[in-house]
Enzyme design. Structure first.
Site, PDB file in Angstrom:
ATOM      1  N   LYS A  84       0.836  -1.212   0.000  1.00 29.08           N
ATOM      2  CA  LYS A  84       0.000   0.000   0.000  1.00 29.08           C
ATOM      3  C   LYS A  84       0.864   1.252   0.000  1.00 29.08           C
ATOM      4  O   LYS A  84       1.739   1.424   0.867  1.00 29.08           O
ATOM      5  CB  LYS A  84      -0.902   0.029   1.239  1.00 29.08           C
TER       6      LYS A  84
HETATM    7  C1  E4P Z   1      -8.244  -0.111   4.267  1.00 25.71           C
HETATM    8  O1  E4P Z   1      -7.537  -0.407   3.327  1.00 25.71           O
HETATM    9  C2  E4P Z   1      -8.371   1.264   4.760  1.00 25.71           C
HETATM   10  O2  E4P Z   1      -7.152   1.727   5.227  1.00 25.71           O
HETATM   11  C3  E4P Z   1      -9.458   1.310   5.814  1.00 25.71           C
HETATM   12  O3  E4P Z   1     -10.616   0.723   5.264  1.00 25.71           O
HETATM   13  C4  E4P Z   1      -9.737   2.700   6.355  1.00 25.71           C
HETATM   14  O4  E4P Z   1     -10.888   2.673   7.141  1.00 25.71           O
HETATM   15  P1  E4P Z   1     -11.318   3.878   8.115  1.00 25.71           P
HETATM   16  O5  E4P Z   1     -11.636   5.070   7.308  1.00 25.71           O
HETATM   17  O6  E4P Z   1     -12.513   3.341   8.850  1.00 25.71           O
HETATM   18  O7  E4P Z   1     -10.145   4.136   9.033  1.00 25.71           O
END
Ligand code: E4P
Length: 287
Positions: free
Chosen positions: A113
């Site tokens: 990522k």
């Molecule tokens: C996943 O890849 C994301 O980082 C995550 O879904 C973020 O979620 P949030 O906005 O609830 O922190």
């Protein structure tokens, strides 16, 4: 049990392998898992160590993250596991590249990522050409999504994931689900090398709408997946409508996918804030 007419890959959004085991047991399948620095920081073992006043050294924190994703990868050997690099506004591209290359050796089924920032995209352009599987995160605008498409052009199908965030748009009164719809629409003009991974799913109805829209992938918290399992992994009824309540619909923009990625406006306040929060949660673990 996986519904036959399910077109969306189901990922768990979590930094805790105990949740992976539980969801696998209740759901019977999982296609992958996403992690991020905040989810990693919430892992119960990590939490226990930090609350005991015992922070990690910089080297140790990567080792702990590595052991967590290795455990998850062992549970999902045929799935994809996203590992996020540490990046704040000052992290140079070389450092993003070296973290990504190192993390990619941790497990055989990684998607690395990277944030959709200038340095994140510079790194993505290089790493995609090396064949690395990437998940471009903190995406909040169609221009950012188009920049990802362009920076990773010629990658293979499934090599690049794009993570638009639903809940964080909702948090500021904008309909995150309408953004997902727009991103899917925009990609119809593309060659399919980018898969849309709906992220920041917070509610059962977000999840149902992701399935209805046929997102390529949805990453979903354990709580929502356990509710789905309890409901027999239902698919929404034909006439079911997502209720956006008072949220403001984000209108579709005509964005050309075929420009150089540097020509798109990739600035977004939520990306800046998201980067800051991930860095803060990570730094809070380190001495
Ligand atoms: C996943 O890849 C994301 O980082 C995550 O879904 C973020 O979620 P949030 O906005 O609830 O922190």
């Amino acid at each position: 049990m996986k519904p036959e007419n399910l077109n969306t890959k189901i990922f768990l959004d979590s930094g805790d392998p105990a949740e992976t085991k539980l969801v696998l047991e209740k759901l019977g399948f999982l296609d992958g898992q996403t992690t991020n620095p905040s989810l990693f920081a919430k892992n119960p073992e990590v939490q226990a160590r930090i609350t005991s006043g015992n922070k990690y050294s910089k080297g140790e924190v990567y080792e702990v993250y590595k052991s967590i994703v290795q455990e998850v990868s062992g549970l999902l050997p045929n799935g994809s596991v996203s590992i996020e690099v540490y990046a704040d506004t000052n992290t140079p591209v070389e450092e993003i590249l070296s973290q990504a290359r190192e993390m990619n050796t941790w497990i055989p089924n990684a998607h690395i990522k990277l944030p959709v920032t200038k340095t994140g995209l510079e790194a993505a352009e290089i790493l995609a050409k090396e064949g690395m599987r990437l998940n471009m995160t903190l995406v909040f605008s169609q221009e950012q999504a188009a920049a990802v498409y362009s920076a990773t052009f010629r990658a293979n199908k499934g090599q690049i994931y794009l993570s638009p965030f639903i809940g964080r748009l909702d948090d500021r009164g904008e309909d995150g689900m309408s953004f997902i719809k727009n991103v899917l629409e925009m990609h119809k003009a593309g060659d399919g090398h980018v898969e849309v991974l709906s992220a920041s799913v917070r509610t059962y109805s977000h999840f149902m709408q992701c399935l209805k829209l046929n997102c390529d992938i949805a990453t979903v918290p354990a709580k929502v997946l356990l509710e789905w399992a309890e409901k027999g992994c239902e698919m929404s009824e034909e006439n079911w409508q997502y209720d956006k309540g008072e949220l403001k619909t984000l209108e579709y923009e005509q964005v050309d996918l075929n420009k150089n990625w540097r020509e798109y406006n990739i600035q977004h306040d939520l990306t800046d804030q998201g980067l800051e929060k991930f860095a803060k949660d990570w730094n809070n673990l380190v001495q």
